[in-house]
Enzyme design. Structure first.
Site, PDB file in Angstrom:
ATOM      1  N   ALA A 329      10.259  -0.897  -6.683  1.00 15.81           N
ATOM      2  CA  ALA A 329       9.092  -1.781  -6.596  1.00 15.81           C
ATOM      3  C   ALA A 329       9.250  -2.781  -5.453  1.00 15.81           C
ATOM      4  O   ALA A 329       9.867  -2.460  -4.440  1.00 15.81           O
ATOM      5  CB  ALA A 329       8.840  -2.454  -7.943  1.00 15.81           C
ATOM      6  N   SER A 330       8.766  -3.963  -5.636  1.00 16.50           N
ATOM      7  CA  SER A 330       8.687  -4.916  -4.520  1.00 16.50           C
ATOM      8  C   SER A 330      10.037  -5.417  -4.062  1.00 16.50           C
ATOM      9  O   SER A 330      10.127  -6.119  -3.048  1.00 16.50           O
ATOM     10  CB  SER A 330       7.826  -6.108  -4.924  1.00 16.50           C
ATOM     11  OG  SER A 330       6.581  -5.641  -5.349  1.00 16.50           O
TER      12      SER A 330
END
Lengths: 639, 371
Positions: A329-330
């Site tokens: 993810a981020s």
């Protein structure tokens, strides 16, 4: 004879007898000659062969198991020890009346019918002077109770054997692993490694974790006792003893206090925490939740206990920190930002305007930002601080999967970190070739866009993620994460394990590191930073990146409502971080399964861990002069 | 008759008590060696040593008693001893006690008795008596009858079954016939016949366990933990003794009990292990001394009966030595023959010493009677 024998020639008869007697004595000599020549062959010509066989009869070499090396944490706290376990043993030939003795013992100690059955089964196949265990794993009270009555039981004794014990139980299971009885598979490996002799007396072997990975170091070298035995195998006397060499005591990078803190932080949750020292790759804490008690396995886990562990929905047997595969993810936005800057696709000043949606020309599909209405005008720094998705959709689009895949592989994504645990997965860094091989499908441009936010087939493990964050912190220098710090030398000093460096990542523009690291600083310390709230008022300065990994695809026109989604499909909360910002001592990765957003769930746990770390490591709560300068510098920079 | 020719001062003390000096010396030395070896072979058990000592004493007394009997009396007794012996052998087969799977003992209520032991002496006595009735060398038909005298008890004992004793008894009779001067041509012929008889023995007469012993003898390594174990361990004991031996009480094969039957049939292995080839040569020298002395006594005997009996007893003693040493060192199959005067066990020792008593009677009484 007087009647029949008229003439008897006595001298002729005497001569005849003398001749025959001479023949007889000659034959005697010849036959004795045969005996002697045969004995000459046996006793002189074949002497050495027979002497060897005679010694083979009487001399037996009995192996003596070495004591397994102990395991300490970095501060010398004992994590794995050898404790005596007691068993009640009977020597049949010294017992006059076995049934009566068994009856009396049953009155004294809780002995089950099954134990008696097993005892008789073993008894049948053994020599009467060899001890047979009746009851194993006696507790101290039972030992005391028997010892007081010992005089009543000739031929019965309590025997002690060293056995592994893990005083911290489930806290360290996924780090230490455990030892258990050598099984057929282990034996095969031992034979393949040519180690049969060395394991001749060994009872347990490392099955998991450090116990398995550093088995060679921990095991030691077998000793031997040369004994003279009789035809029954009874030991008559000891001829020679070569004492075993105990295994090496090893010291881990793990800090048990920090590890316990990690356990507390993850209580009741599925997830993992990895804390490392970025300068060395040393693993300070590695906890996977839920865990289980390794001591259960040492003496053979019961079937019920094992199937409970095996079938648990929470899968406690998996080491989530090294085997759990999660979309990053981020948390990988800093890595991608660095790549964009390096490839000169963006500069520090490149801005986009984010309306919360990203579209490709001539494609219907819409990629949403996590913030519905978007972040407005963002540059690369702000895109990390606020975790703007749109910026990275576009960056990924412009970089293309090939460049991303190649660069991220160089960082260590999709590959084993080489941590000293066999329980590690390589996770996956997707590429065109991978997708072709895996799904027999071409790579679509639509696959590339979510790669920008660490989704779309991209998975990583917490240790791998930590490893790549350490690479960022070290500005390209890469060290293999290591749980073992070193081992105790014979002199009592720690023989430190050398750092294992990997091929560093070389950038064209070293300033690019600063841009990325500064953005991570911003995540924690600047106004819009996604971890600003979680790290409010810390006495240290940290940097980090939040991540929220989607496990469930939301339809194109739907909005994501947490309560509508089944618990196991909720987002994973992630956080990577390090501190102190200017001179990083520790880096951390927190992954919480199905916990929701990273900034609200994972970041506070990371903060708690950092708080604990710096409180415990007497980090000066007051900011030093240099720290203040650092803060000032960053505030001006952020403008 | 010619007694007057001997001056009283020429009759030594030993002669007066009818003891042959050199022979008794040889026997006593051998017994001493036997006791020392037995002490080691029994794992230094003083009780066993004491019992063997008692047996030896009894055997010596028996020898002394036998030595007092004039050879002429033995000659007259021969046929009766033989006839009684045959009857008892038949009785054993019919009513005998079982011991270790073989019928050897006859329980006469007062004493348990092994008739086959008595036959060890009765057979050579009978053969010597029969042949000495005629001029020597015996004619073919006489030889044939003498062989019948030998074969009957041999077969009866072999049926008990006791292969070792029947072998000894057959040899004792055959030695008497041989010493009497049986023609070499006949010897050659009978040897061939014997060779032809072997397969018949194998297929029709030998019991399964006897066959097994022969198979094991041919290849002991075929069954190292079963039937071959004895002979393998025995060879290891002997071989590992080497030239000098491991020393008295230091034999590991015997002291640690790897060697089976070590105080009975396999005591020679214990001796060889502890005293080595040099010790064995010494032991053989003692045996050879006794045998030579026995043959000298036989040769000096005045009448044919005494010569044949003394020669037969002496050579049978050698057969004990040869068969025992041969079987424990792997040259011969294992048949139960003890090492004379060394192996544990009373019966055979008493018989042997009784035989030496007869030798002494022949040795010491001939001059008194014949000159």
């Amino acid at each position: 004879m007087r009647k029949r024998q008229t003439i008897r020639d006595h001298s002729a008869e005497a001569n005849l007898f003398a001749r025959r007697a001479t023949v007889a004595i000659l034959i005697v000599f010849v036959m004795l000659g045969i005996i002697v020549s045969n004995l000459y062959v046996l006793q002189v010509e074949q002497y050495e062969d027979f002497q060897t066989r005679s010694n083979g009869n009487r001399i037996k070499v009995l192996p003596i198991a070495p004591n397994r090396g102990l395991i300490y944490d970095r501060n010398g706290v004992l994590l794995a020890e050898n404790r005596p376990v007691f068993s009640l043993e009977l020597i049949p030939e010294q017992i006059d009346n076995l049934p009566i003795t068994l009856g009396e013992l049953t009155k004294l100690l809780p002995i089950s019918d099954e134990e008696i059955e097993n005892f008789f089964a073993t008894l049948r196949g053994q020599r009467r002077f060899k001890p047979v265990a009746l009851k194993t794993l006696l507790n101290e009270e039972e030992v005391a109770r028997f010892s007081a009555q010992k005089h009543r039981f000739p031929g019965v004794s309590i025997e002690a054997r060293l056995s592994r014990h893990y005083p911290f139980g489930s806290t360290l299971t996924h780090v230490l692993g455990y030892v258990a009885k050598i099984n057929k598979t282990d034996l095969q490996k031992i034979v393949e490694a040519g180690q049969e002799a060395n394991y001749a007396a060994t009872y347990d072997i490392g099955k998991l974790g450090i116990e398995k990975f550093h088995e060679d170091l921990l095991h030691g070298t077998v000793g031997f006792q040369q004994v003279e035995v009789n035809n029954q195998g009874r030991i008559i006397r000891v001829l020679d003893v070569e004492p075993p060499q105990p295994g090496k005591d090893i010291v881990l990078n793990i800090d048990i206090e920090l590890q316990l803190a990690a356990q507390r932080q993850l209580e009741g949750q599925r997830g993992s925490i990895v804390v490392t020292s970025p300068q060395t790759g040393g693993v300070l804490a590695l906890y996977s939740s839920p865990s289980y008690d390794p001591n259960l396995f040492v003496h053979g886990i019961s079937r019920t206990n094992y199937s409970a562990l095996l079938n648990s929905q929470d899968r406690p047997l998996i080491n989530r920190a090294t085997q759990g595969q999660y979309p990053p993810a981020s948390t990988v936005k800093p890595h991608l930002a660095l790549l964009g800057l390096e490839q000169e696709i963006i500069t520090a000043n490149t801005t986009i305007v984010d309306h919360g949606r990203y579209r490709l020309p001539n494609v219907d599909h819409v990629w949403r930002d996590w913030k519905r209405w978007g972040h407005g005008k963002v540059n690369v720094t702000k895109a990390i601080e606020v975790s703007c998705d749109t910026f990275y959709y576009d960056l990924a689009y412009q970089l293309g999967i090939d460049r991303i895949s190649e660069a991220m592989t160089e960082f260590g994504f999709g590959d084993y970190t080489g941590i000293d645990l066999y329980e590690e997965s390589d996770a996956n860094m997707p590429s065109r070739g991978w997708k072709r091989a895996r799904f027999n499908q071409p790579w679509y441009i639509g696959d590339t866009i979510p790669v920008g936010i660490g989704q779309s087939f991209w998975t990583t493990t917490p240790i791998q993620l930590t490893h790549t964050v350490n690479t960022l912190i070290n500005r390209g220098e890469r060290y293999v994460p290591q749980i073992m710090r070193g081992f105790m030398s014979e002199l009592g000093t720690i023989e430190l394990e050398p750092l294992k460096s990997l091929r560093p990542i070389v950038v064209n523009e070293p300033k690019n590191w600063n841009i990325v690291l500064d953005a991570m600083y911003g995540v924690v310390n600047r106004e819009d930073g996604t971890a600003k709230a979680a790290f409010k008022d810390t006495p240290y300065i940290s940097a980090g990146k939040t991540g929220t990994a989607q496990l469930f695809s939301v339809g194109q026109n739907e909005s994501y409502k947490e309560e509508d989604v089944a618990e196991r499909l909720r987002d994973n909360a992630m956080y990577v971080g390090y501190a102190p910002y200017e001179a990083p001592e520790m880096s951390i990765t927190v992954v919480l399964e199905n916990a929701g957003g990273g900034s609200s769930n994972a970041a506070p746990i990371a903060r708690n861990m950092m708080d604990f770390y710096f409180r415990n490591h007497s980090f000066a709560p007051q900011l030093s002069q240099s720290d203040k300068e650092v803060i000032r510098k960053h505030e001006t920079h952020a403008d | 008759m010619k007694r007057t020719q001997i001056k009283p001062n020429q009759v030594t003390f030993l002669q007066r008590i009818h003891v042959d000096g050199p022979l008794v010396l040889g026997l006593l030395v051998l017994m001493a060696v036997g006791l020392a070896t037995l002490f080691s072979a029994t794992g230094q058990d003083p009780d066993q040593l004491q019992r063997q000592f008692m047996r030896m004493s009894v055997a010596l007394v028996v020898m002394m008693v036998m030595a007092q009997v004039p050879p002429l009396a033995y000659r007259r007794l021969s046929i009766y001893a033989f006839a009684i012996g045959i009857c008892m052998l038949i009785a054993v087969l019919l009513f005998g006690d079982m011991g270790k799977g073989a019928q050897r003992w006859l329980d006469l209520k007062v004493i348990r008795f092994q008739p086959s032991e008595m036959m060890k002496l009765a057979v050579p006595m009978m053969v010597a008596w029969y042949i000495s009735n005629f001029n020597l060398p015996p004619k073919t038909n006489q030889v044939f009858i003498a062989f019948v005298i030998v074969v009957v008890p041999t077969v009866l004992i072999a049926k008990q079954p006791d292969l070792g004793t029947s072998l000894l008894i057959a040899s004792s009779g055959i030695f008497a016939i041989f010493l009497a001067g049986m023609s070499w041509r006949l010897i050659g012929f009978l040897t061939l016949l014997g060779g032809a008889f072997l397969p018949i023995m194998w297929f029709f007469l030998m019991k399964e366990y006897q066959k097994q012993r022969v198979i094991t003898f041919m290849n002991p390594e075929s069954d190292p933990l079963g039937a071959g174990y004895h002979i393998i361990q025995s060879k290891i004991a002997i071989g590992s003794g080497g030239l000098h031996g491991k020393g008295w009480l230091e034999g590991t094969q015997s002291q640690l009990e790897f060697l089976p039957e070590r105080h009975t049939d396999f005591i020679f292995s214990v001796f060889s292990e502890e005293f080595g080839l040099i010790g064995v040569l010494g032991l053989l020298a003692i045996y050879l001394f006794i045998i030579t002395r026995g043959l000298i006594i036989a040769n000096r005997a005045q009448d044919a009966y005494s010569k044949l009996l003394a020669g037969s007893i002496t050579l049978t003693f050698f057969v004990y030595v040869f068969v025992n040493m041969g079987m424990v060192s792997g040259l011969l199959p294992v048949v139960g023959v003890p090492l004379p005067l060394v192996s544990h066990g009373g019966t055979s020792m008493v018989t042997l010493m009784a035989g030496f008593g007869i030798l002494m009677a022949i040795s010491t009484q001939k001059r008194l009677l014949s000159r």
